[in-house]
Design an enzyme around this catalytic site. Structure first.
Site, PDB file in Angstrom:
ATOM      1  N   GLY A  11      -2.429 -92.231 -67.918  1.00  0.00           N
ATOM      2  CA  GLY A  11      -3.782 -91.754 -68.157  1.00  0.00           C
ATOM      3  C   GLY A  11      -4.525 -92.617 -69.154  1.00  0.00           C
ATOM      4  O   GLY A  11      -5.354 -92.129 -69.923  1.00  0.00           O
ATOM      5  N   ARG A  13      -6.920 -94.598 -68.886  1.00  0.00           N
ATOM      6  CA  ARG A  13      -8.362 -94.749 -68.715  1.00  0.00           C
ATOM      7  C   ARG A  13      -9.136 -93.484 -69.076  1.00  0.00           C
ATOM      8  O   ARG A  13     -10.362 -93.487 -69.080  1.00  0.00           O
ATOM      9  CB  ARG A  13      -8.675 -95.157 -67.273  1.00  0.00           C
ATOM     10  N   GLY A  17      -6.167 -91.187 -73.439  1.00  0.00           N
ATOM     11  CA  GLY A  17      -5.357 -92.371 -73.204  1.00  0.00           C
ATOM     12  C   GLY A  17      -6.029 -93.644 -73.690  1.00  0.00           C
ATOM     13  O   GLY A  17      -5.379 -94.528 -74.266  1.00  0.00           O
ATOM     14  N   SER A 108      -2.198 -78.744 -74.757  1.00  0.00           N
ATOM     15  CA  SER A 108      -3.461 -78.122 -75.127  1.00  0.00           C
ATOM     16  C   SER A 108      -3.184 -76.817 -75.864  1.00  0.00           C
ATOM     17  O   SER A 108      -2.164 -76.162 -75.635  1.00  0.00           O
ATOM     18  CB  SER A 108      -4.290 -77.840 -73.870  1.00  0.00           C
ATOM     19  N   SER A 109      -4.127 -76.425 -76.718  1.00  0.00           N
ATOM     20  CA  SER A 109      -3.983 -75.161 -77.441  1.00  0.00           C
ATOM     21  C   SER A 109      -4.036 -73.952 -76.524  1.00  0.00           C
ATOM     22  O   SER A 109      -3.667 -72.848 -76.919  1.00  0.00           O
ATOM     23  CB  SER A 109      -5.083 -75.046 -78.505  1.00  0.00           C
ATOM     24  N   CYS A 110      -4.474 -74.146 -75.270  1.00  0.00           N
ATOM     25  CA  CYS A 110      -4.553 -73.010 -74.351  1.00  0.00           C
ATOM     26  C   CYS A 110      -3.184 -72.513 -73.902  1.00  0.00           C
ATOM     27  O   CYS A 110      -3.087 -71.512 -73.194  1.00  0.00           O
ATOM     28  CB  CYS A 110      -5.412 -73.349 -73.136  1.00  0.00           C
ATOM     29  N   TYR A 137      -3.952 -74.139 -65.803  1.00  0.00           N
ATOM     30  CA  TYR A 137      -3.695 -75.348 -66.592  1.00  0.00           C
ATOM     31  C   TYR A 137      -2.645 -75.057 -67.668  1.00  0.00           C
ATOM     32  O   TYR A 137      -1.719 -75.850 -67.892  1.00  0.00           O
ATOM     33  CB  TYR A 137      -5.000 -75.817 -67.227  1.00  0.00           C
ATOM     34  N   LYS A 141       1.086 -76.797 -68.446  1.00  0.00           N
ATOM     35  CA  LYS A 141       1.389 -77.452 -69.718  1.00  0.00           C
ATOM     36  C   LYS A 141       2.582 -76.800 -70.425  1.00  0.00           C
ATOM     37  O   LYS A 141       3.385 -77.495 -71.070  1.00  0.00           O
ATOM     38  CB  LYS A 141       0.153 -77.449 -70.622  1.00  0.00           C
ATOM     39  N   PRO A 164      -2.839 -80.605 -78.937  1.00  0.00           N
ATOM     40  CA  PRO A 164      -4.118 -80.770 -79.633  1.00  0.00           C
ATOM     41  C   PRO A 164      -5.029 -79.561 -79.458  1.00  0.00           C
ATOM     42  O   PRO A 164      -4.950 -78.849 -78.457  1.00  0.00           O
ATOM     43  CB  PRO A 164      -4.731 -81.999 -78.972  1.00  0.00           C
ATOM     44  N   THR A 165      -5.886 -79.376 -80.427  1.00  0.00           N
ATOM     45  CA  THR A 165      -6.982 -78.442 -80.272  1.00  0.00           C
ATOM     46  C   THR A 165      -8.013 -79.076 -79.340  1.00  0.00           C
ATOM     47  O   THR A 165      -7.741 -80.082 -78.698  1.00  0.00           O
ATOM     48  CB  THR A 165      -7.589 -78.102 -81.646  1.00  0.00           C
ATOM     49  N   LEU A 167     -10.437 -81.428 -77.867  1.00  0.00           N
ATOM     50  CA  LEU A 167     -10.708 -82.830 -78.162  1.00  0.00           C
ATOM     51  C   LEU A 167     -12.085 -83.242 -77.650  1.00  0.00           C
ATOM     52  O   LEU A 167     -12.567 -82.725 -76.645  1.00  0.00           O
ATOM     53  CB  LEU A 167      -9.645 -83.715 -77.515  1.00  0.00           C
ATOM     54  N   HIS A 180     -15.959 -80.303 -70.721  1.00  0.00           N
ATOM     55  CA  HIS A 180     -15.722 -79.284 -71.728  1.00  0.00           C
ATOM     56  C   HIS A 180     -17.018 -78.995 -72.492  1.00  0.00           C
ATOM     57  O   HIS A 180     -18.036 -79.661 -72.302  1.00  0.00           O
ATOM     58  CB  HIS A 180     -14.621 -79.734 -72.687  1.00  0.00           C
ATOM     59  N   ARG A 210     -14.222 -71.923 -82.195  1.00  0.00           N
ATOM     60  CA  ARG A 210     -13.444 -73.035 -81.681  1.00  0.00           C
ATOM     61  C   ARG A 210     -13.252 -74.110 -82.753  1.00  0.00           C
ATOM     62  O   ARG A 210     -14.077 -74.280 -83.645  1.00  0.00           O
ATOM     63  CB  ARG A 210     -14.122 -73.661 -80.456  1.00  0.00           C
TER      64      ARG A 210
END
Length: 316
Positions: A11, A13, A17, A108-110, A137, A141, A164-165, A167, A180, A210
């Site tokens: 990832g 690109r 990444g 992800s934090s989710c 998602y 994860k 991560p929270t 981004l 997002h 958030r």
């Protein structure tokens, strides 16, 4: 980590990444490899196995994923579940079978329960139900986190997950159908400013809270994980500071220079009421973010303006 180690950034690109690639290059890492999705379909197990067999990377950083906001998660649940499972499972399994020394999995934090106690600690994983608007998602994860943990437990390999929270930053996605909240707001306020400061309609009540992390800080956390063998399998990465979506909107509106009205559509979902990360474990190890929110939004907006002609989705 040896600066000559072969590091594959899956990832490379994407927003995350690309930031990791930039930071590693600036720190003298000289053997970075990446493949575009047209060159290597990470959902195809045979292609991934062949790539690993040929390249034999020493380190893998998994920044590849199908990502998006509430709308995209709601509209494409199967793709968000299956594409992400296929991508990460192929990468993790190929890494194990090709004796990759270190694997850094980005999530992800989710992954944490919708109504978990705040701030979110790593040990809250799998203690209650998820937020329905992004559970597809999140489930993918979570599976990646547990796969890396199981390899760490069974084979003793240095496979670690960084969560991560929210981004944001340069190279972000500004497509209103899939982006997002923060980049979507930048585009909406910018377009409204050009349209005689017309009203901007935003989803929800504006009350959810958030936390946001500039993408270069996330990249620095990845480098920290490269340079150190982290003692546990899962770490939160964030700022430890949050604000309401309404406050975020007003901050972006001010930076963009939009003078019109903000209209909140309370018929649309808010998502999780609050998602603040407990980042004490990373702080104790020695990592901390550097870019505060206002500075990060200004950098992101400036990048948006500089690259606006390159956005196929953006039609002003």
């Amino acid at each position: 980590m040896d600066k000559k180690s072969k590091i594959y950034i899956a990832g490379h690109r994407g927003m995350v990444g690309a930031a990791i690639w930039r930071i590693l290059s600036s720190k003298g890492y000289t053997n970075l490899i990446g493949k575009s999705s047209s060159e290597l379909d990470l959902r195809n197990q045979n292609e991934v196995l062949s790539f690993f067999s040929n390249e034999k990377p020493d380190v893998v950083i998994d920044a590849a994923a199908r990502v998006g906001g509430i709308l995209a998660n709601n509209n494409y649940p199967y793709q968000f579940l299956m594409d992400n499972l296929q991508i990460q499972n192929n990468l993790i399994d190929a890494a194990l079978n090709n004796d990759v020394k270190k694997f850094i999995f980005l999530g992800s934090s989710c992954i944490y329960p919708k109504f978990a106690q705040q701030p979110l600690k790593e040990e809250y994983l799998l203690t209650d139900s998820l937020e329905p608007t992004n559970e597809w998602y999140a489930i993918a994860k979570i599976t990646g986190v547990k796969a890396c943990e199981s390899i760490r437990k069974q084979f003793g390999k240095d496979y670690v997950s960084l969560m991560p929270t929210n981004l944001y930053g340069t190279h972000d996605n500004f497509d209103l159908k899939t982006s997002h909240v923060l980049p979507a707001m930048i585009r909406k306020f910018h377009e409204a400013k050009l349209n005689d400061h017309s009203p901007v309609e935003l989803w929800g009540s504006g009350s959810p809270m958030r936390e946001f992390l500039f993408v270069d800080d996330m990249a620095e956390a990845v480098v920290f994980a490269l340079d150190n063998r982290l003692p546990e399998y899962l770490y939160n990465v964030g700022t430890g500071i949050d604000l309401t979506i309404r406050e975020l909107a007003e901050t972006i509106q001010n930076i963009v220079g939009h003078k019109g009205e903000i209209v909140w559509d309370s018929s649309k979902p808010d998502g999780t009421p609050r998602k603040l990360m407990d980042i004490s474990k990373m702080h104790q190890l020695g990592w901390k973010h550097k870019v505060e929110l206002k500075e990060g939004i200004e950098k992101t907006y400036n990048w948006f303006l500089e690259n606006i002609d390159n956005f196929k989705e953006v039609k002003l």
